[in-house]
Design an enzyme around this catalytic site. Structure first.
Site, PDB file in Angstrom:
ATOM      1  N   ASP A   1      -5.258   6.053   1.165  1.00 39.28           N
ATOM      2  CA  ASP A   1      -6.066   4.734   1.159  1.00 39.28           C
ATOM      3  C   ASP A   1      -7.164   4.444   1.558  1.00 39.28           C
ATOM      4  O   ASP A   1      -7.956   4.773   2.696  1.00 39.28           O
ATOM      5  CB  ASP A   1      -5.292   3.598   1.949  1.00 39.28           C
ATOM      6  CG  ASP A   1      -5.250   2.002   1.798  1.00 39.28           C
ATOM      7  OD1 ASP A   1      -4.079   1.871   1.093  1.00 39.28           O
ATOM      8  OD2 ASP A   1      -5.670   1.253   2.010  1.00 39.28           O
TER       9      ASP A   1
ATOM     10  N   GLN B   1      -5.762 -11.926  -2.453  1.00 42.97           N
ATOM     11  CA  GLN B   1      -5.156 -12.794  -3.134  1.00 42.97           C
ATOM     12  C   GLN B   1      -5.951 -13.989  -3.269  1.00 42.97           C
ATOM     13  O   GLN B   1      -5.568 -14.170  -5.462  1.00 42.97           O
ATOM     14  CB  GLN B   1      -3.479 -13.478  -2.684  1.00 42.97           C
ATOM     15  CG  GLN B   1      -2.667 -11.836  -2.277  1.00 42.97           C
ATOM     16  CD  GLN B   1      -1.736 -12.449  -1.317  1.00 42.97           C
ATOM     17  OE1 GLN B   1      -1.529 -13.577  -0.703  1.00 42.97           O
ATOM     18  NE2 GLN B   1      -1.122 -11.726  -1.114  1.00 42.97           N
TER      19      GLN B   1
ATOM     20  N   GLN C   1      11.884  -5.675  -8.456  1.00 43.75           N
ATOM     21  CA  GLN C   1      11.417  -7.024  -9.138  1.00 43.75           C
ATOM     22  C   GLN C   1      10.592  -6.520 -10.481  1.00 43.75           C
ATOM     23  O   GLN C   1      10.856  -6.926 -11.137  1.00 43.75           O
ATOM     24  CB  GLN C   1      10.034  -7.052  -7.793  1.00 43.75           C
ATOM     25  CG  GLN C   1       8.439  -7.890  -8.999  1.00 43.75           C
ATOM     26  CD  GLN C   1       8.249  -8.163  -7.639  1.00 43.75           C
ATOM     27  OE1 GLN C   1       7.993  -8.724  -6.859  1.00 43.75           O
ATOM     28  NE2 GLN C   1       6.747  -7.887  -7.306  1.00 43.75           N
TER      29      GLN C   1
ATOM     30  N   HIS D   1       1.071  -1.049   0.270  1.00 46.39           N
ATOM     31  CA  HIS D   1       0.071   0.004   0.558  1.00 46.39           C
ATOM     32  C   HIS D   1       0.669   1.647  -0.171  1.00 46.39           C
ATOM     33  O   HIS D   1       1.076   2.137  -0.335  1.00 46.39           O
ATOM     34  CB  HIS D   1      -1.147  -0.404   1.221  1.00 46.39           C
ATOM     35  CG  HIS D   1      -1.886  -1.248   1.310  1.00 46.39           C
ATOM     36  ND1 HIS D   1      -3.800  -1.007   1.208  1.00 46.39           N
ATOM     37  CD2 HIS D   1      -1.615  -2.552   1.502  1.00 46.39           C
ATOM     38  CE1 HIS D   1      -3.868  -2.306   0.920  1.00 46.39           C
ATOM     39  NE2 HIS D   1      -2.878  -2.851   1.525  1.00 46.39           N
TER      40      HIS D   1
END
Ligand SMILES: *[C@@H]1O[C@H](CO)[C@@H](O)[C@H](O)[C@H]1NC(C)=O
Ligand SMILES: *[C@@H]1O[C@H](CO)[C@@H](O)[C@H](O)[C@H]1NC(C)=O
Ligand SMILES: *[C@@H]1O[C@H](CO)[C@@H](O)[C@H](O)[C@H]1NC(C)=O
Length: 463
Positions: A137, A381, A341, A29
């Site tokens: 958020d 997920q 990544q 987040h």
């Protein structure tokens, strides 16, 4: 990626509006909120980022790969280190049957005390600008609730999960293979924290979603319809990360990238479970044997879940079977550090991603056209995994969600790796992933659907 067209105008006119980002304090987040901050800042808008000093430090540290080099992007953001109560930072418990990172709860609870410091900051900033835009958020409604008392402030929620998973969680979408929310390995504490936000939802004027309309239009429409009583606006702006991050910027000299340089094109399975997964010793062993027996090349990021405070204290020593690294050194690499990544997924040698399917990882993989071997662990997920494998058809599932409580065998892991990396089915899926990647990258280009929605959001807040 080409520099964004709004960037780098050095002498800018003082901004008539100010934007304040209020992130939730889990790594994925924090990072998505920072990426959105960069994007908004590229429109010459003054951007503030308000979190505790620990979490500000974390998000900057992870962005720059742990090196304390200052980034041009970071220097444009005004970070506010706000006080929160001291919180405990225990180790994750890999043996827990609930896979949600419950050990982060003290950090989450401390974060919810940000209401007063955030309120003070917002009131201060509101006196210096024509309009104060607060983006927060979806777990931080209660923290920004004082927006309602500031006449020139407006708030917008930032949703950093997929529209599909949100629809599933709100039971707006019901498919046969959709696991019920109760089975998403969430703790009661996090469910309560999420539920506590509901009473403040009406303060928002719209939603920014980290997804792309071309990929999720029907789910975005479902969400829009569900909130029609709020008279909300909705902007889907993904992929975020490609637009503002120079993908050569942090990778130079990284050992993973040097290793990837030596591997054939699309030959390597990248294996990483993000920042909130803690595997049991038994599962790590099965993973090691499964990867080895697949005889495919792999780059495995072997890490425990983040602690609430990533800078303090012990971490668990994750053990591999004796002699494992030596025995796979021709074909595999295991890293224990934080890795770049995006740069890894962008590397031509990478042909697949075995992933926990956090939405951030999904978006990174999809926008770079890398197919996914989905192995969801908790929260949204399992929905993302279904979306990837059954709806977009850009990946496979390593195991059925119904078997989530069992150790995934080395045989199942080997089979999944072979299926994705070395089969006709895998080839088809890879082609499809490349198409989706093109679509997502186009969406973020000038004239693309996400870029247009971003421009429209900026036009709206600067109106
Ligand atoms: C990244 O590096 C490659 C090879 O050195 C270069 O061709 C490319 O233009 C670079 N990209 C950016 C965005 O700097
Ligand atoms: C988890 O369980 C294993 C096997 O029962 C045990 O060896 C290990 O110490 C436990 N780990 C933790 C962190 O409790
Ligand atoms: C939105 O969805 C919830 C269920 O999650 C439902 O209770 C509510 O009635 C829906 N609202 C609208 C306007 O469809």
């Amino acid at each position: 990626m080409a520099a964004h067209h709004h960037e780098d105008t050095t002498s800018s006119i003082p901004s008539p509006i100010i934007m304040v980002m209020v992130p939730f304090t889990a790594q994925s987040h924090l990072n998505q909120a920072l990426q959105l901050s960069f994007l908004i800042s590229s429109y010459q808008i003054e951007v503030h980022y308000a979190a505790s000093s620990k979490h500000n430090r974390q998000v900057k540290h992870r962005l720059t790969g742990g090196e304390d080099k200052s980034s041009d992007l970071l220097s444009k953001i005004h970070f506010h280190d706000l006080p929160i109560p001291h919180f405990l930072s225990p180790l994750p418990n890999p043996n827990s049957t609930t896979k949600f990172p419950a050990h982060l709860q003290p950090s989450f609870d401390a974060t919810m005390h940000l209401r007063h410091p955030v309120g003070t900051l917002l009131r201060q900033l509101s006196t210096t600008t024509r309009r104060l835009i607060v983006i927060h958020d979806t777990l931080m409604f209660s923290v920004v609730q004082d927006v309602a008392d500031i006449p020139n402030a407006e708030s917008y929620s930032f949703r950093c999960v997929s529209a599909f998973s949100t629809c599933c969680m709100k039971s707006l979408y019901k498919g046969e293979s959709i696991p019920p929310v109760e089975e998403c390995s969430l703790t009661n504490e996090i469910k309560r924290l999420a539920a506590d936000q509901a009473e403040f939802v009406k303060i928002k004027q719209g939603d920014i979603l980290n997804t792309c309309r071309q990929m999720e239009s029907s789910y975005l429409d479902l969400l829009d319809k569900n909130e029609s009583n709020l008279n909300n606006k909705q902007w889907a702006i993904a992929p975020l990360i490609n637009r503002v991050r120079n993908i050569n910027s942090t990778g130079g000299g990284n050992e993973c990238l040097l290793w990837l340089e030596k591997q054939p094109p699309k030959s390597v399975m990248y294996v990483s479970f993000g920042s909130s997964t803690s595997m049991t010793d038994e599962q790590i062993e099965a993973m090691a044997f499964g990867l080895k027996e697949s005889k495919q090349r792999f780059l495995w990021v072997l890490r425990d879940a983040d602690k609430g405070d990533i800078f303090t204290g012990e971490v668990r020593n994750l053990k591999l079977p004796n002699g494992f690294e030596e025995s796979v050194k021709e074909t595999g690499m295991v890293v224990r550090d934080w890795v770049p990544q995006m740069e890894i997924l962008a590397h031509r040698s990478v042909g697949g991603f075995m992933s926990h399917c956090g939405w951030n990882s999904c978006l990174e993989s999809l926008s770079l056209g890398v197919p996914i071997a989905a192995w969801p662990i908790h929260s949204d997920q399992p929905y993302n995994a279904l979306f990837i494998s059954e709806i977009l058809k850009v990946g496979i599932e390593v195991r059925e969600w119904a078997d989530q409580s069992e150790v995934v065998s080395s045989f199942a892991i080997k089979r999944a790796v072979e299926r994705l990396m070395d089969s006709e089915e895998g080839e088809r899926i890879r082609k499809r992933a490349e198409e989706v990647g093109g679509l997502l990258r186009d969406a973020a280009e000038e004239g693309g659907v996400s870029q247009m929605e971003m421009d429209s959001f900026i036009a709206h807040i600067t109106r």
